[in-house]
Design a protein around this motif. Structure first.
Motif, PDB file in Angstrom:
ATOM      1  N   ARG A  76       0.796  -1.227   0.000  1.00 10.45           N
ATOM      2  CA  ARG A  76       0.000   0.000   0.000  1.00 10.45           C
ATOM      3  C   ARG A  76       0.829   1.278   0.000  1.00 10.45           C
ATOM      4  O   ARG A  76       0.278   2.340  -0.262  1.00 10.45           O
ATOM      5  CB  ARG A  76      -0.940  -0.002   1.200  1.00 10.45           C
ATOM      6  CG  ARG A  76      -2.108  -0.931   1.009  1.00 10.45           C
ATOM      7  CD  ARG A  76      -3.000  -0.957   2.215  1.00 10.45           C
ATOM      8  NE  ARG A  76      -4.232  -1.658   2.007  1.00 10.45           N
ATOM      9  CZ  ARG A  76      -4.366  -2.964   1.939  1.00 10.45           C
ATOM     10  NH1 ARG A  76      -3.312  -3.731   2.042  1.00 10.45           N
ATOM     11  NH2 ARG A  76      -5.545  -3.516   1.755  1.00 10.45           N
ATOM     12  N   VAL A  77       2.100   1.199   0.337  1.00 16.03           N
ATOM     13  CA  VAL A  77       2.915   2.411   0.379  1.00 16.03           C
ATOM     14  C   VAL A  77       3.996   2.314  -0.689  1.00 16.03           C
ATOM     15  O   VAL A  77       4.264   1.249  -1.237  1.00 16.03           O
ATOM     16  CB  VAL A  77       3.549   2.629   1.784  1.00 16.03           C
ATOM     17  CG1 VAL A  77       2.483   2.799   2.835  1.00 16.03           C
ATOM     18  CG2 VAL A  77       4.492   1.519   2.146  1.00 16.03           C
ATOM     19  N   SER A  78       4.647   3.431  -0.954  1.00 14.89           N
ATOM     20  CA  SER A  78       5.690   3.439  -1.974  1.00 14.89           C
ATOM     21  C   SER A  78       6.913   2.674  -1.482  1.00 14.89           C
ATOM     22  O   SER A  78       7.073   2.400  -0.287  1.00 14.89           O
ATOM     23  CB  SER A  78       6.078   4.878  -2.316  1.00 14.89           C
ATOM     24  OG  SER A  78       6.794   5.451  -1.247  1.00 14.89           O
ATOM     25  N   SER A  79       7.798   2.344  -2.397  1.00 14.06           N
ATOM     26  CA  SER A  79       9.014   1.612  -2.046  1.00 14.06           C
ATOM     27  C   SER A  79       9.890   2.403  -1.086  1.00 14.06           C
ATOM     28  O   SER A  79      10.528   1.831  -0.208  1.00 14.06           O
ATOM     29  CB  SER A  79       9.817   1.298  -3.307  1.00 14.06           C
ATOM     30  OG  SER A  79       9.095   0.455  -4.138  1.00 14.06           O
ATOM     31  N   MET A  80       9.910   3.708  -1.258  1.00 17.11           N
ATOM     32  CA  MET A  80      10.743   4.533  -0.381  1.00 17.11           C
ATOM     33  C   MET A  80      10.221   4.494   1.048  1.00 17.11           C
ATOM     34  O   MET A  80      10.986   4.363   1.997  1.00 17.11           O
ATOM     35  CB  MET A  80      10.796   5.962  -0.912  1.00 17.11           C
ATOM     36  CG  MET A  80      11.590   6.070  -2.197  1.00 17.11           C
ATOM     37  SD  MET A  80      11.593   7.700  -2.965  1.00 17.11           S
ATOM     38  CE  MET A  80      11.716   8.822  -1.643  1.00 17.11           C
TER      39      MET A  80
END
Length: 180
Positions: free
Chosen positions: A122-126
């Motif tokens: 659900r969140v970005s890779s960063m």
């Protein structure tokens, strides 16, 4: 409305019906007074564990932050523990059993891994890298895919095989998603 949220009212009603059915069944089996006492004892234990798990989660988060490590593993472990204690504190036999199961180490470890995977999706890779540290990516070998020749790398012999760097061993790196 989000896709998963439309089922919350239905699940809540089914949970209440299941709690009542189990309570009536246990009440008939061991007696009404014993069933009430069991629910009360489970809720009291859940309240005690709620405080303990909350303090444990906070100490783990602070220790990871002070050590400069990603806090994700401590946060997810704390959330699973808090959820287990909260379910144990909620009056009900079904929620108490589910809460107690979440506090058992093997089940807790599986749930923690599931929470981590769901969060990473659900969140970005960063953000996932900041929370959980470097990602472990599984790579499997397969037959080389034929390269699609472009105007600059056309060869008369056919498709060009991709260059394998570093002998095909795993390298540490960071996944960067363009546009995020």
């Amino acid at each position: 409305m989000r896709r998963g949220l439309k089922f919350v009212p239905v699940v809540a009603v089914l949970a209440v019906v299941a709690e009542l059915a189990v309570f009536v069944g246990v009440g008939r089996l061991v007696g009404f007074g014993a069933a009430v006492l069991l629910v009360f004892a489970a809720s009291l234990l859940g309240l005690v564990l709620l405080r303990r798990e909350g303090m444990r989660a906070w100490r783990g988060f602070r220790a990871a932050a002070q050590a400069g490590q990603p806090p994700g593993p401590q946060v997810t472990d704390g959330l699973v523990g808090l959820l287990g204690a909260l379910l144990l504190a909620v009056p009900g036999l079904v929620s108490g059993v589910v809460g107690a199961l979440l506090l058992v180490p093997p089940v807790r470890r599986l749930t923690r891994a599931g929470v981590r995977r769901a969060t990473e999706r659900r969140v970005s890779s960063m953000v996932a890298g900041d929370l959980f540290g470097p990602r472990v990516v599984r790579v499997r070998r397969s037959a080389a895919q034929p390269a699609q020749p472009t105007s600059s790398d056309q060869s008369p012999a056919g498709p060009v095989e991709p260059t394998v760097v570093d002998g095909g061993r795993a390298i540490e790196g960071e996944i960067v998603e363009p546009g995020r």
